[in-house]
Design a protein around this motif. Structure first.
Motif, PDB file in Angstrom:
ATOM      1  N   ALA A 349       0.773  -1.116  -0.038  1.00 61.43           N
ATOM      2  CA  ALA A 349      -0.189  -0.013  -0.010  1.00 61.43           C
ATOM      3  C   ALA A 349       0.832   1.408  -0.012  1.00 61.43           C
ATOM      4  O   ALA A 349       0.448   2.327  -0.559  1.00 61.43           O
ATOM      5  CB  ALA A 349      -0.844   0.135   1.317  1.00 61.43           C
ATOM      6  N   ALA A 350       1.991   1.129   0.662  1.00 58.34           N
ATOM      7  CA  ALA A 350       2.958   2.319   0.843  1.00 58.34           C
ATOM      8  C   ALA A 350       4.114   2.135  -0.055  1.00 58.34           C
ATOM      9  O   ALA A 350       5.211   2.858   0.240  1.00 58.34           O
ATOM     10  CB  ALA A 350       3.301   2.666   2.177  1.00 58.34           C
ATOM     11  N   LEU A 351       4.204   1.336  -1.033  1.00 59.11           N
ATOM     12  CA  LEU A 351       5.248   0.999  -1.772  1.00 59.11           C
ATOM     13  C   LEU A 351       5.623   2.510  -2.934  1.00 59.11           C
ATOM     14  O   LEU A 351       4.856   2.795  -3.558  1.00 59.11           O
ATOM     15  CB  LEU A 351       5.052  -0.303  -2.678  1.00 59.11           C
ATOM     16  N   PRO A 352       6.872   2.623  -2.347  1.00 60.03           N
ATOM     17  CA  PRO A 352       7.257   3.767  -3.546  1.00 60.03           C
ATOM     18  C   PRO A 352       7.931   3.206  -4.751  1.00 60.03           C
ATOM     19  O   PRO A 352       8.479   2.137  -4.671  1.00 60.03           O
ATOM     20  CB  PRO A 352       8.483   4.459  -2.646  1.00 60.03           C
ATOM     21  N   ARG A 353       7.976   4.105  -5.933  1.00 61.40           N
ATOM     22  CA  ARG A 353       8.553   3.460  -7.229  1.00 61.40           C
ATOM     23  C   ARG A 353       8.922   4.854  -7.935  1.00 61.40           C
ATOM     24  O   ARG A 353       8.190   5.945  -7.778  1.00 61.40           O
ATOM     25  CB  ARG A 353       7.857   2.932  -8.164  1.00 61.40           C
ATOM     26  N   VAL A 354      10.299   5.063  -8.527  1.00 61.67           N
ATOM     27  CA  VAL A 354      10.520   6.042  -9.078  1.00 61.67           C
ATOM     28  C   VAL A 354      11.417   6.017 -10.349  1.00 61.67           C
ATOM     29  O   VAL A 354      12.107   4.829 -10.549  1.00 61.67           O
ATOM     30  CB  VAL A 354      11.971   6.676  -8.122  1.00 61.67           C
ATOM     31  N   THR A 355      11.032   6.639 -11.230  1.00 66.41           N
ATOM     32  CA  THR A 355      11.744   6.658 -12.424  1.00 66.41           C
ATOM     33  C   THR A 355      12.714   7.712 -12.347  1.00 66.41           C
ATOM     34  O   THR A 355      12.564   9.147 -12.242  1.00 66.41           O
ATOM     35  CB  THR A 355      10.852   7.039 -13.757  1.00 66.41           C
ATOM     36  N   TYR A 356      14.164   7.414 -12.564  1.00 66.67           N
ATOM     37  CA  TYR A 356      15.213   8.287 -12.174  1.00 66.67           C
ATOM     38  C   TYR A 356      15.805   9.159 -13.357  1.00 66.67           C
ATOM     39  O   TYR A 356      16.733   9.568 -13.513  1.00 66.67           O
ATOM     40  CB  TYR A 356      16.204   7.593 -11.656  1.00 66.67           C
ATOM     41  N   GLY A 423      12.437  11.486  -5.886  1.00 66.91           N
ATOM     42  CA  GLY A 423      12.344  10.156  -4.895  1.00 66.91           C
ATOM     43  C   GLY A 423      12.861  10.569  -3.510  1.00 66.91           C
ATOM     44  O   GLY A 423      12.234   9.743  -2.709  1.00 66.91           O
ATOM     45  N   GLU A 424      13.450  11.728  -3.221  1.00 68.68           N
ATOM     46  CA  GLU A 424      13.691  11.964  -1.903  1.00 68.68           C
ATOM     47  C   GLU A 424      12.435  12.406  -1.198  1.00 68.68           C
ATOM     48  O   GLU A 424      12.642  12.405   0.034  1.00 68.68           O
ATOM     49  CB  GLU A 424      14.829  13.089  -2.123  1.00 68.68           C
TER      50      GLU A 424
END
Length: 484
Positions: A349-356, A423-424
């Protein structure tokens, strides 16, 4: 009598974490790896890709310095120096993941392939290894699509891209997901021609469409050519000619158009590494998505076996190919396998994902579209553009957006950010969603000034603005103004 308490197959992020924790808790551990210690993340994924992106970012900043009144000559790209930087990043981190370090800790590191012989026995490097428990952490690899002609042309994946001794003249990338977009921007900023071919109607199809618009604009500014809804139906070899001195490949699209390039990168997805494990001999259920597990990552068919990382397919949830998920899985396995704690389960539910890319695109929890599909009651969306953020203005980077998705009780269910270093901010949103904190916690947070994170606070403040400026509140203020 078992030879080891825990056998771990795969020394990537997930396997290393499990092996270290089990060893530190006094168990006899065998860590089995047929390739490079550190797995994809260290050698072919997170580390080299971010190192290459950093080189591209430096070149882009030099080109854009004039916005600060600083005039520099166009940067010269020393490809050998760029490659040295990428290798140096890997080499500096590698000792933390090395066989020598883990052997020094007391782990039996076996550098060989492994496959199951029975539900409690592996064959490893020609010998049998019996275990009490086994953790499969064999990871995933790039999907190789079934495209006519692909077997007749050279192609790259993330495992071979960073070995190029010369920069690609024209890099064609199949896939507009995180890997494809990151490598597209990095190579474009380092002076390569780049074309991204995405079969879906838009790039980054999993991400919030509103945020993707800004990301697309940034990539186009960097010179990346983007073709969406572009299905590749065949590939052909391209022979070197006077007008195209480098041999290469031609991608043939469904609409009949042809795109010629010097290199082809396959970045359409990941597939679990199942083939060599002989899971049937171990009585381990699996599908093309990975090893079938319960929510606590224990195999649905062999109670001695757990799966973690990219290769795990928790029932009702599905796999997630992120390094930080591998770390999360390690903690779940320790609670489930070693401490037998009940109700231990995966929760994304709180999973982050980032395209850098630059700007980065970060998402935690649900996108607006996902929240609407679920029919969340009282759903509200609040935004704050970076054009209204003082730090972004000071750094002449006002493009971007913070977008908060809030339920009817004032709790954050999703957050998306398009911004430099987005992402930070992900940890802040992950904490709020994971701990089910009210949006007032973010709205009342005292942040240092000036920071980009203030845009998140301002977006949260938009949720309360109508309440604070309501007619009722104004009447109360009018009454109280007469008090001494």
């Amino acid at each position: 009598m078992p030879d080891v308490d825990v056998a771990v197959i795969g020394a990537g992020a997930a396997g290393l974490s499990v092996a270290a924790i089990c060893n530190n808790l006094g168990l006899k551990v065998a860590l089995i790896e047929r390739g490079r210690m550190g797995g994809d993340c260290l050698n072919y994924g997170c580390v080299p890709s971010k190192a290459l992106l950093a080189a591209g970012h430096a070149a882009a900043e030099a080109r854009a310095a004039a916005r600060f009144g600083i005039r520099l000559p166009p940067p010269e790209i020393d490809w050998a120096g760029v490659r040295a930087h990428v290798r140096g990043a890997i080499e500096r981190i590698a000792p933390n993941d090395s066989a020598e370090r883990f052997r020094g800790m007391g782990v039996d590191v076996i550098e060989a392939s492994a496959h199951f012989l029975t539900p409690d026995t592996l064959e490893v490097g020609g010998r049998q290894l019996r275990f009490r428990r086994c953790v499969i952490a064999a990871g995933s690899s790039a999907v190789i699509p079934d495209i006519p002609g692909l077997d007749g042309v050279p192609w790259l994946t993330n495992e071979t891209l960073f070995e190029l001794e010369e920069p690609p003249g024209h890099l064609i990338i199949l896939g507009g997901g995180p890997i494809g977009l990151e490598m597209a921007q990095a190579h474009a900023r380092l002076g390569c021609l780049v074309t991204v071919l995405e079969a879906a109607p838009r790039i980054a199809p999993r991400e919030d469409a509103e945020l993707v618009e800004g990301l697309r604009a940034a990539l186009l500014r960097d010179g990346v050519e983007i073709r969406e809804a572009a299905k590749v139906v065949a590939v052909e070899p391209l022979e070197a000619r006077s007008e195209t001195p480098q041999a290469g490949v031609v991608a043939v699209l469904e609409d009949g158009s042809r795109i010629a390039g010097t290199h082809l990168l396959l970045a359409i997805g990941r597939a679990p590494r199942l083939a060599s494990l002989d899971l049937a001999a171990g009585g381990i259920a699996a599908s093309p998505r990975g090893v079938a597990t319960q929510a606590d990552l224990r195999s649905t068919s062999n109670r001695r076996v757990w799966a973690v990382g990219d290769i795990a397919d928790p029932e009702g949830i599905g796999p997630r190919a992120f390094t930080h998920v591998a770390s999360q899985h390690a903690g779940i396995v320790v609670r489930s396998m070693l401490f037998r704690l009940p109700f231990t389960r995966v929760d994304y539910a709180a999973l982050p994902r980032v395209t850098y890319t630059d700007p980065e695109l970060a998402q935690v929890g649900l996108t607006e579209a996902e929240a609407r599909e679920r029919g969340i009651a009282g759903l509200a969306v609040h935004r704050w553009p970076l054009g209204e953020n003082d730090r972004a203005i000071a750094e002449a980077r006002p493009e971007g957006l913070v977008k908060l998705v809030v339920d009817g009780r004032g709790r954050l269910v999703g957050a998306g950010v398009l911004a430099p270093r987005a992402g930070e901010m992900a940890g802040m949103f992950g904490l709020m969603i994971g701990r089910r904190l009210p949006l007032s916690a973010l709205a009342g947070l005292v942040l240092p000034y000036p920071t980009l994170a203030e845009a998140a606070k301002r977006a949260a403040g938009e949720y309360y603005a109508p309440k604070l400026l309501s007619a009722g509140v104004k009447r109360v203020v009018a009454l109280l103004r007469h008090l001494p």
